[in-house]
Design a protein around this motif. Structure first.
Motif, PDB file in Angstrom:
ATOM      1  N   MET A   1       0.839  -1.200   0.000  1.00 57.00           N
ATOM      2  CA  MET A   1       0.000   0.000   0.000  1.00 57.00           C
ATOM      3  C   MET A   1       0.872   1.248   0.000  1.00 57.00           C
ATOM      4  O   MET A   1       0.708   2.112  -0.802  1.00 57.00           O
ATOM      5  CB  MET A   1      -0.908   0.002   1.223  1.00 57.00           C
ATOM      6  N   GLY A   2       1.789   1.381   0.948  1.00 59.79           N
ATOM      7  CA  GLY A   2       2.760   2.469   0.895  1.00 59.79           C
ATOM      8  C   GLY A   2       2.225   3.827   1.267  1.00 59.79           C
ATOM      9  O   GLY A   2       1.095   3.999   1.661  1.00 59.79           O
ATOM     10  N   ALA A   3       3.063   4.840   1.100  1.00 57.11           N
ATOM     11  CA  ALA A   3       2.740   6.217   1.444  1.00 57.11           C
ATOM     12  C   ALA A   3       1.739   6.758   0.433  1.00 57.11           C
ATOM     13  O   ALA A   3       1.615   6.258  -0.664  1.00 57.11           O
ATOM     14  CB  ALA A   3       4.018   7.040   1.438  1.00 57.11           C
ATOM     15  N   PRO A   4       0.995   7.848   0.747  1.00 53.61           N
ATOM     16  CA  PRO A   4       1.135   8.617   1.972  1.00 53.61           C
ATOM     17  C   PRO A   4       0.235   8.170   3.108  1.00 53.61           C
ATOM     18  O   PRO A   4       0.374   8.640   4.217  1.00 53.61           O
ATOM     19  CB  PRO A   4       0.727  10.023   1.529  1.00 53.61           C
ATOM     20  N   VAL A   5      -0.724   7.275   2.841  1.00 49.09           N
ATOM     21  CA  VAL A   5      -1.744   7.023   3.854  1.00 49.09           C
ATOM     22  C   VAL A   5      -1.262   6.097   4.951  1.00 49.09           C
ATOM     23  O   VAL A   5      -1.597   6.275   6.109  1.00 49.09           O
ATOM     24  CB  VAL A   5      -2.998   6.413   3.181  1.00 49.09           C
ATOM     25  N   LEU A   6      -0.443   5.113   4.631  1.00 49.49           N
ATOM     26  CA  LEU A   6      -0.276   4.003   5.542  1.00 49.49           C
ATOM     27  C   LEU A   6       1.032   3.980   6.308  1.00 49.49           C
ATOM     28  O   LEU A   6       1.363   2.994   6.925  1.00 49.49           O
ATOM     29  CB  LEU A   6      -0.434   2.681   4.770  1.00 49.49           C
ATOM     30  N   ARG A   7       1.796   5.026   6.286  1.00 46.99           N
ATOM     31  CA  ARG A   7       3.001   5.029   7.101  1.00 46.99           C
ATOM     32  C   ARG A   7       2.637   5.232   8.558  1.00 46.99           C
ATOM     33  O   ARG A   7       1.809   6.084   8.881  1.00 46.99           O
ATOM     34  CB  ARG A   7       3.952   6.143   6.652  1.00 46.99           C
ATOM     35  N   PRO A   8       3.236   4.460   9.496  1.00 45.87           N
ATOM     36  CA  PRO A   8       2.902   4.643  10.910  1.00 45.87           C
ATOM     37  C   PRO A   8       3.100   6.081  11.348  1.00 45.87           C
ATOM     38  O   PRO A   8       4.128   6.697  11.082  1.00 45.87           O
ATOM     39  CB  PRO A   8       3.888   3.702  11.628  1.00 45.87           C
ATOM     40  N   ASN A   9       2.056   6.603  12.017  1.00 42.76           N
ATOM     41  CA  ASN A   9       2.110   7.947  12.575  1.00 42.76           C
ATOM     42  C   ASN A   9       2.368   9.018  11.533  1.00 42.76           C
ATOM     43  O   ASN A   9       2.899  10.075  11.840  1.00 42.76           O
ATOM     44  CB  ASN A   9       3.177   8.046  13.667  1.00 42.76           C
ATOM     45  N   HIS A  10       2.020   8.753  10.268  1.00 39.91           N
ATOM     46  CA  HIS A  10       2.076   9.829   9.278  1.00 39.91           C
ATOM     47  C   HIS A  10       1.110  10.918   9.705  1.00 39.91           C
ATOM     48  O   HIS A  10      -0.034  10.646  10.044  1.00 39.91           O
ATOM     49  CB  HIS A  10       1.668   9.283   7.902  1.00 39.91           C
ATOM     50  N   ARG A  11       1.561  12.162   9.732  1.00 37.07           N
ATOM     51  CA  ARG A  11       0.731  13.269  10.189  1.00 37.07           C
ATOM     52  C   ARG A  11       0.069  13.895   8.970  1.00 37.07           C
ATOM     53  O   ARG A  11       0.671  14.680   8.250  1.00 37.07           O
ATOM     54  CB  ARG A  11       1.600  14.295  10.925  1.00 37.07           C
ATOM     55  N   PRO A  12      -1.223  13.546   8.690  1.00 42.63           N
ATOM     56  CA  PRO A  12      -1.835  13.933   7.430  1.00 42.63           C
ATOM     57  C   PRO A  12      -1.850  15.420   7.160  1.00 42.63           C
ATOM     58  O   PRO A  12      -1.730  15.833   6.023  1.00 42.63           O
ATOM     59  CB  PRO A  12      -3.258  13.369   7.553  1.00 42.63           C
ATOM     60  N   ASN A  13      -2.051  16.260   8.164  1.00 42.24           N
ATOM     61  CA  ASN A  13      -2.126  17.688   7.875  1.00 42.24           C
ATOM     62  C   ASN A  13      -0.804  18.398   8.139  1.00 42.24           C
ATOM     63  O   ASN A  13      -0.744  19.614   8.154  1.00 42.24           O
ATOM     64  CB  ASN A  13      -3.257  18.340   8.680  1.00 42.24           C
ATOM     65  N   HIS A  14       0.254  17.620   8.375  1.00 43.37           N
ATOM     66  CA  HIS A  14       1.613  18.150   8.493  1.00 43.37           C
ATOM     67  C   HIS A  14       1.728  19.225   9.563  1.00 43.37           C
ATOM     68  O   HIS A  14       2.490  20.173   9.435  1.00 43.37           O
ATOM     69  CB  HIS A  14       2.090  18.715   7.153  1.00 43.37           C
TER      70      HIS A  14
ATOM     71  N   PRO B   1      -3.049   7.083  11.475  1.00 40.22           N
ATOM     72  CA  PRO B   1      -3.089   5.887  10.627  1.00 40.22           C
ATOM     73  C   PRO B   1      -1.842   5.025  10.832  1.00 40.22           C
ATOM     74  O   PRO B   1      -0.743   5.542  11.009  1.00 40.22           O
ATOM     75  CB  PRO B   1      -3.130   6.472   9.211  1.00 40.22           C
ATOM     76  N   TYR B   2      -2.023   3.717  10.813  1.00 42.53           N
ATOM     77  CA  TYR B   2      -0.917   2.774  10.951  1.00 42.53           C
ATOM     78  C   TYR B   2      -1.013   1.709   9.866  1.00 42.53           C
ATOM     79  O   TYR B   2      -2.102   1.227   9.549  1.00 42.53           O
ATOM     80  CB  TYR B   2      -0.947   2.077  12.317  1.00 42.53           C
ATOM     81  N   SER B   3       0.134   1.332   9.333  1.00 38.08           N
ATOM     82  CA  SER B   3       0.196   0.243   8.369  1.00 38.08           C
ATOM     83  C   SER B   3       0.318  -1.091   9.095  1.00 38.08           C
ATOM     84  O   SER B   3       1.094  -1.231  10.044  1.00 38.08           O
ATOM     85  CB  SER B   3       1.403   0.428   7.443  1.00 38.08           C
ATOM     86  N   LEU B   4      -0.451  -2.073   8.636  1.00 40.87           N
ATOM     87  CA  LEU B   4      -0.375  -3.429   9.174  1.00 40.87           C
ATOM     88  C   LEU B   4       0.217  -4.400   8.158  1.00 40.87           C
ATOM     89  O   LEU B   4       0.221  -5.611   8.389  1.00 40.87           O
ATOM     90  CB  LEU B   4      -1.777  -3.905   9.591  1.00 40.87           C
ATOM     91  N   MET B   5       0.709  -3.863   7.052  1.00 38.91           N
ATOM     92  CA  MET B   5       1.317  -4.702   6.023  1.00 38.91           C
ATOM     93  C   MET B   5       2.500  -5.472   6.605  1.00 38.91           C
ATOM     94  O   MET B   5       3.373  -4.897   7.255  1.00 38.91           O
ATOM     95  CB  MET B   5       1.784  -3.844   4.847  1.00 38.91           C
ATOM     96  N   GLY B   6       2.498  -6.771   6.393  1.00 35.71           N
ATOM     97  CA  GLY B   6       3.599  -7.598   6.868  1.00 35.71           C
ATOM     98  C   GLY B   6       3.474  -8.053   8.302  1.00 35.71           C
ATOM     99  O   GLY B   6       4.328  -8.809   8.785  1.00 35.71           O
ATOM    100  N   THR B   7       2.441  -7.585   9.017  1.00 30.86           N
ATOM    101  CA  THR B   7       2.265  -7.990  10.413  1.00 30.86           C
ATOM    102  C   THR B   7       0.991  -8.793  10.634  1.00 30.86           C
ATOM    103  O   THR B   7       0.916  -9.579  11.572  1.00 30.86           O
ATOM    104  CB  THR B   7       2.241  -6.767  11.349  1.00 30.86           C
ATOM    105  N   ARG B   8      -0.023  -8.572   9.788  1.00 30.00           N
ATOM    106  CA  ARG B   8      -1.273  -9.319   9.914  1.00 30.00           C
ATOM    107  C   ARG B   8      -1.736  -9.755   8.529  1.00 30.00           C
ATOM    108  O   ARG B   8      -1.421  -9.116   7.518  1.00 30.00           O
ATOM    109  CB  ARG B   8      -2.363  -8.475  10.575  1.00 30.00           C
ATOM    110  N   SER B   9      -2.518 -10.830   8.511  1.00 32.50           N
ATOM    111  CA  SER B   9      -3.047 -11.323   7.242  1.00 32.50           C
ATOM    112  C   SER B   9      -4.493 -10.902   7.012  1.00 32.50           C
ATOM    113  O   SER B   9      -5.026 -11.091   5.917  1.00 32.50           O
ATOM    114  CB  SER B   9      -2.974 -12.858   7.203  1.00 32.50           C
TER     115      SER B   9
END
Length: 212
Positions: free
Chosen positions: A1-14, A74-82
């Motif tokens: 999935m990748g950035a920008p939505v799914l990076r852990p603790n990505h701050r959407p409004n900067h 938002p947090y990414s769960l890619m690679g940690t859960r199925s």
């Protein structure tokens, strides 16, 4: 999935970290909390890369907009859960923004490929047990959640057994004291406990923040 939505603790409004923390402190003394887990339909991965990028950007824009109305991580769960790829940790003064966010996400093009597989709803409240601060031995209320910038978030809902509630309050307080002391041996782990009594299927939702 990748950035920008799914990076852990990505701050959407900067926003700078200090502004987000100030906003957290300005929330009321009772907060509503929701953990929404989404799974992406495998069909989405068969779309053209350009279409995927457009859909991710549209979803990111929705998250940015709602991050101005609530505390949203938002947090990414890619690679940690199925069973899920995306977690949205939401904190607000009332639950209405949760419904509006879910509706807005479902209305996006990517929303047609997202399935909410878990949703945990809770609120902050003062514990019936006496919790003393590790710094000055004053009582801790823990009514306001102010998320840190930790890389990882561990979430689990749970229910205490009937045997627990059959113990006296004094006995339960003693067990809680021991439990709290163990937790203080790991200062890099931040604990957020919320309550689901009468709101959801569980009694408690616990979320640990850490960089390790």
């Amino acid at each position: 999935m990748g950035a920008p939505v799914l990076r852990p603790n990505h701050r959407p409004n900067h926003q700078p970290s200090g502004q987000s923390e100030d906003r957290g402190r300005q929330l009321s003394r009772r907060q509503y909390v929701r953990f929404a887990f989404y799974r992406v339909d495998p069909l989405w991965r068969r779309l053209e890369a350009s279409e995927q990028a457009l859909q991710k950007q549209e979803l990111a824009d929705v998250i940015r907009a709602f991050n101005r109305r609530m505390l949203l991580r938002p947090y990414s769960l890619m690679g940690t859960r199925s069973d899920a790829e995306l977690l949205l940790w939401q904190i607000a003064e009332n639950p209405l923004p949760f419904r509006e966010l879910a509706t807005a996400i479902a209305s996006t093009r990517m929303g047609g490929y997202l399935n909410m597989v878990y949703s945990y709803f809770s609120q902050t409240k003062r514990s019936i047990y006496e919790i003393r601060s590790a710094h000055d031995d004053s009582p801790e209320e823990r009514l306001v959640i102010d998320p840190s910038e930790a890389k990882y978030l561990f979430v689990y809902p749970f229910i205490k057994t009937r045997a627990w509630y059959q113990l006296s309050l004094h006995a339960r307080q003693g067990i809680m004291d021991e439990h709290i002391e163990v937790g203080r041996k790991y200062p890099s782990v931040r604990l957020n406990t919320t309550y689901s009594f009468g709101l959801d299927d569980y009694e408690f939702i616990v979320a640990f923040e850490t960089d390790e």
